[in-house]
Design a protein around this motif. Structure first.
Motif, PDB file in Angstrom:
ATOM      1  N   SER A  60       0.873  -1.166   0.000  1.00 17.10           N
ATOM      2  CA  SER A  60       0.000   0.000   0.000  1.00 17.10           C
ATOM      3  C   SER A  60       0.912   1.218   0.000  1.00 17.10           C
ATOM      4  N   THR A  61       0.722   2.077  -0.994  1.00 17.33           N
ATOM      5  CA  THR A  61       1.551   3.291  -1.106  1.00 17.33           C
ATOM      6  C   THR A  61       0.663   4.507  -1.239  1.00 17.33           C
ATOM      7  N   ASN A  62       1.297   5.676  -1.234  1.00 17.08           N
ATOM      8  CA  ASN A  62       0.523   6.902  -1.383  1.00 17.08           C
ATOM      9  C   ASN A  62       0.108   7.168  -2.828  1.00 17.08           C
ATOM     10  N   ASP A  63       0.627   6.407  -3.795  1.00 14.22           N
ATOM     11  CA  ASP A  63       0.240   6.555  -5.203  1.00 14.22           C
ATOM     12  C   ASP A  63       0.441   5.216  -5.908  1.00 14.22           C
ATOM     13  N   LEU A  64      -0.628   4.432  -5.980  1.00 10.48           N
ATOM     14  CA  LEU A  64      -0.517   3.078  -6.533  1.00 10.48           C
ATOM     15  C   LEU A  64      -0.185   3.069  -8.022  1.00 10.48           C
ATOM     16  N   ASP A  65      -0.768   3.966  -8.786  1.00 13.50           N
ATOM     17  CA  ASP A  65      -0.502   3.979 -10.229  1.00 13.50           C
ATOM     18  C   ASP A  65       0.949   4.336 -10.513  1.00 13.50           C
ATOM     19  N   LEU A  66       1.458   5.367  -9.849  1.00 12.64           N
ATOM     20  CA  LEU A  66       2.856   5.746 -10.019  1.00 12.64           C
ATOM     21  C   LEU A  66       3.771   4.629  -9.514  1.00 12.64           C
ATOM     22  N   SER A  67       3.408   4.015  -8.400  1.00 13.93           N
ATOM     23  CA  SER A  67       4.204   2.903  -7.855  1.00 13.93           C
ATOM     24  C   SER A  67       4.319   1.774  -8.865  1.00 13.93           C
ATOM     25  N   GLU A  68       3.212   1.443  -9.506  1.00 16.02           N
ATOM     26  CA  GLU A  68       3.228   0.378 -10.502  1.00 16.02           C
ATOM     27  C   GLU A  68       4.154   0.729 -11.662  1.00 16.02           C
ATOM     28  N   SER A  69       4.101   1.970 -12.120  1.00 12.11           N
ATOM     29  CA  SER A  69       4.976   2.408 -13.220  1.00 12.11           C
ATOM     30  C   SER A  69       6.440   2.349 -12.820  1.00 12.11           C
ATOM     31  N   VAL A  70       6.748   2.834 -11.623  1.00 11.95           N
ATOM     32  CA  VAL A  70       8.131   2.845 -11.143  1.00 11.95           C
ATOM     33  C   VAL A  70       8.656   1.418 -11.012  1.00 11.95           C
ATOM     34  N   LEU A  71       7.875   0.546 -10.388  1.00  9.07           N
ATOM     35  CA  LEU A  71       8.322  -0.839 -10.213  1.00  9.07           C
ATOM     36  C   LEU A  71       8.545  -1.516 -11.556  1.00  9.07           C
ATOM     37  N   SER A  72       7.655  -1.279 -12.500  1.00  4.00           N
ATOM     38  CA  SER A  72       7.821  -1.858 -13.841  1.00  4.00           C
ATOM     39  C   SER A  72       9.099  -1.363 -14.499  1.00  4.00           C
ATOM     40  N   CYS A  73       9.407  -0.076 -14.316  1.00  7.88           N
ATOM     41  CA  CYS A  73      10.640   0.490 -14.884  1.00  7.88           C
ATOM     42  C   CYS A  73      11.883  -0.179 -14.301  1.00  7.88           C
ATOM     43  N   TYR A  74      11.803  -0.602 -13.059  1.00  5.68           N
ATOM     44  CA  TYR A  74      12.933  -1.257 -12.400  1.00  5.68           C
ATOM     45  C   TYR A  74      12.929  -2.772 -12.594  1.00  5.68           C
ATOM     46  N   GLY A  75      12.042  -3.261 -13.448  1.00  4.87           N
ATOM     47  CA  GLY A  75      12.025  -4.691 -13.746  1.00  4.87           C
ATOM     48  C   GLY A  75      11.306  -5.545 -12.722  1.00  4.87           C
ATOM     49  N   ILE A  76      10.537  -4.917 -11.841  1.00  2.00           N
ATOM     50  CA  ILE A  76       9.760  -5.657 -10.855  1.00  2.00           C
ATOM     51  C   ILE A  76       8.390  -5.932 -11.454  1.00  2.00           C
ATOM     52  N   ARG A  77       7.999  -7.175 -11.484  1.00  3.07           N
ATOM     53  CA  ARG A  77       6.701  -7.545 -12.047  1.00  3.07           C
ATOM     54  C   ARG A  77       5.595  -7.247 -11.043  1.00  3.07           C
ATOM     55  N   VAL A  78       4.630  -6.415 -11.468  1.00  2.00           N
ATOM     56  CA  VAL A  78       3.458  -6.122 -10.657  1.00  2.00           C
ATOM     57  C   VAL A  78       2.345  -7.044 -11.136  1.00  2.00           C
TER      58      VAL A  78
END
Length: 152
Positions: free
Chosen positions: A126-144
């Motif tokens: 749970s983060t303060n911005d789920l959509d941005l978190s998903e984009s950031v994690l994807s950019c770092y190669g983390i599968r959401v």
């Protein structure tokens, strides 16, 4: 740049249920008993106890069925969207926290999944911005993951 989701597959959000309960013996059992006899599997769960109450958070594989079971058991709850990130290795947790920290995204809480198909680990976020978190994690190669990745 994050990978785009194919047009043929619409991402299904993962919902977390939160129950605010009296901090007493058996409160967690009431929730697990409500899910018995349904097709719902609890994929991850967190229980935060305080002096007077407990906050029980859980992710089911079938949210609509879980909601119906909770209502039938007269259990008050709230629902919220969460992210689930795959953890292929223990080092990936550091990758998650580092990438979100660099993007100045606050992680409110996290907890592990019990299990998921293919026995891969995952963490509920749970983060303060789920959509941005998903984009950031994807950019770092983390599968959401989405609900189709978790449902049995």
């Amino acid at each position: 740049m994050p990978k785009s989701v194919p047009h043929s597959r619409i991402k299904k959000n993962i919902l977390q249920f939160s129950v605010f309960a009296e901090n007493k013996v058996g409160c967690l059992n009431v929730i697990t008993q409500a899910m018995l006899g349904t097709d719902v599997h609890l994929l991850g769960m967190s229980c935060l106890d305080q002096t007077d109450c407990a906050v029980i958070r859980f992710v089911p594989d079938y949210a609509e069925t879980a909601e119906k079971a909770l209502k039938e058991a007269s259990i008050a709850f709230s629902k919220t969207r969460v992210l689930v990130a795959e953890l292929p290795s223990p080092e990936d947790l550091a990758k998650i926290t580092q990438s979100l920290g660099q993007a100045e995204i606050n992680i409110h809480y996290l907890y592990p999944l019990f299990c998921r198909p293919e026995n891969r680990c995952g963490v509920v976020l749970s983060t303060n911005d789920l959509d941005l978190s998903e984009s950031v994690l994807s950019c770092y190669g983390i599968r959401v993951l989405d609900l189709d990745d978790l449902a049995r």
